[in-house]
Design an enzyme around this catalytic site. Structure first.
Site, mmCIF file in Angstrom:
data_model
loop_
_atom_site.group_PDB
_atom_site.id
_atom_site.type_symbol
_atom_site.label_atom_id
_atom_site.label_comp_id
_atom_site.label_asym_id
_atom_site.label_seq_id
_atom_site.Cartn_x
_atom_site.Cartn_y
_atom_site.Cartn_z
ATOM 1 N N HIS A 1 0.840 -1.209 0.000
ATOM 2 C CA HIS A 1 0.000 0.000 0.000
ATOM 3 C C HIS A 1 0.870 1.252 0.000
ATOM 4 C CE1 HIS A 1 -3.933 -1.877 0.677
ATOM 5 N NE2 HIS A 1 -3.296 -2.729 1.453
ATOM 6 N N LYS A 2 1.891 1.229 0.848
ATOM 7 C CA LYS A 2 2.784 2.389 0.930
ATOM 8 C C LYS A 2 3.487 2.617 -0.410
ATOM 9 C CE LYS A 2 3.996 2.122 5.852
ATOM 10 N NZ LYS A 2 5.112 1.958 6.796
ATOM 11 N N ASP B 1 8.542 5.661 8.322
ATOM 12 C CA ASP B 1 7.864 5.082 9.472
ATOM 13 C C ASP B 1 6.706 6.006 9.804
ATOM 14 O OD1 ASP B 1 7.933 2.780 11.159
ATOM 15 O OD2 ASP B 1 8.348 4.099 12.847
ATOM 16 N N THR B 2 5.552 5.412 10.087
ATOM 17 C CA THR B 2 4.334 6.190 10.324
ATOM 18 C C THR B 2 3.696 5.754 11.623
ATOM 19 O OG1 THR B 2 3.923 6.486 7.960
ATOM 20 C CG2 THR B 2 2.031 6.699 9.413
ATOM 21 N N GLY C 1 -4.387 -0.503 7.483
ATOM 22 C CA GLY C 1 -4.159 -0.030 8.846
ATOM 23 C C GLY C 1 -5.403 0.588 9.465
ATOM 24 N N TYR C 2 -5.241 1.793 9.999
ATOM 25 C CA TYR C 2 -6.322 2.486 10.711
ATOM 26 C C TYR C 2 -7.210 3.301 9.764
ATOM 27 C CZ TYR C 2 -3.383 1.300 14.740
ATOM 28 O OH TYR C 2 -2.640 0.625 15.688
ATOM 29 N N ASP C 3 -7.040 3.165 8.466
ATOM 30 C CA ASP C 3 -7.818 3.967 7.503
ATOM 31 C C ASP C 3 -9.334 3.933 7.757
ATOM 32 O OD1 ASP C 3 -5.658 5.001 6.178
ATOM 33 O OD2 ASP C 3 -5.764 3.653 4.460
ATOM 34 N N LYS D 1 -7.127 10.018 -0.979
ATOM 35 C CA LYS D 1 -6.343 9.919 0.263
ATOM 36 C C LYS D 1 -5.085 10.785 0.153
ATOM 37 C CE LYS D 1 -3.899 6.744 3.358
ATOM 38 N NZ LYS D 1 -3.514 5.372 3.705
ATOM 39 N N ARG E 1 1.644 10.798 4.425
ATOM 40 C CA ARG E 1 2.703 10.192 3.597
ATOM 41 C C ARG E 1 2.953 11.056 2.363
ATOM 42 N NH1 ARG E 1 0.662 5.760 3.800
ATOM 43 N NH2 ARG E 1 1.774 5.145 5.666
#
Ligand code: IMP
Length: 197
Positions: free
Chosen positions: A15-16, A72-73, A153-155, A175, A181
């Site tokens: 995804h990233k 890193d997020t 993730g937390y989306d 997004k 990001r």
């Protein structure tokens, strides 16, 4: 157009990779770990996003000796004193399960009026053996019941300020209008552009 700079993106998160490729376009050639033939789980042992991002880019740089970057997020929730923060991936335990992490977050926020939160991304670039850091923040709110199936993730529980939709209800392009990001990646691109006009 010819690729001006090739960079390895030190992540195993597809995804990233897709999100960042959409922002970077074709001016810079981004190679994933998989495409570089590297199959490792990069450690994230530190208690800051900056230190973890540095650890990841340095690990890949030591292995490949090539220019590379990592990110890193963390999701920082006001009512939880900034948690899960740097522990976002393993909030509910070592398995890094997205749904378990969301469930734990919603339980901890149950009944809390303050739903303010932010995603923060730190990018570590290693270019010609020197490190450069870039960051990006997206402020928003955690909702009570998850919505949407896009993203990761937390989306499904995060609504960025300026929108009524969760990240998981948005296309990747939408997004990227708001995303932490993307903002960090914009800074990376602006920096790279100063080197390769
Ligand atoms: P990482 O350590 O940078 O890979 O990310 C930590 C965790 O934060 C991930 O496992 C996701 O749960 C979450 N995360 C990172 N970026 C995002 C995002 O853009 N949306 C939702 N969750 C994210």
């Amino acid at each position: 157009m010819q690729h001006i700079t090739t960079l390895i993106f030190a992540t195993n998160n597809e995804h990233k990779v897709q999100e960042i490729r959409k922002v970077i376009g074709s001016r810079f050639n981004i190679i994933t770990l998989k495409e570089a033939g590297i199959d490792i789980d990069i450690p994230e042992p530190h208690d800051t996003l900056e230190a973890n991002a540095t650890e990841k880019s340095k690990t890949i740089h030591q292995l490949t000796k090539q220019n590379c970057f990592s990110e890193d997020t963390g999701l920082e929730v006001e009512a939880l004193n900034g948690e899960p923060g740097v522990k976002s991936a393993r909030y509910a335990g070592g398995t890094r399960n997205f749904q378990d992490n969301i469930d734990k977050l919603l339980i901890h926020l149950k009944g809390k009026e303050n739903r303010n939160a932010q995603f923060r991304t730190v990018i570590s670039l290693i270019l010609n053996n020197k490190e450069y850091l870039f960051d990006g923040v997206c402020k928003g709110k955690i909702i009570e019941d998850q919505k949407g199936i896009q993203g990761f993730g937390y989306d499904p529980v995060f609504i960025p300020d300026g929108s009524e939709k969760t990240f998981a209800e948005m296309s990747m392009e939408e997004k990227n209008i708001f995303s932490h990001r993307r903002k960090a990646t914009d800074k990376l691109i602006a920096f790279l552009n100063t080197l390769t006009p």
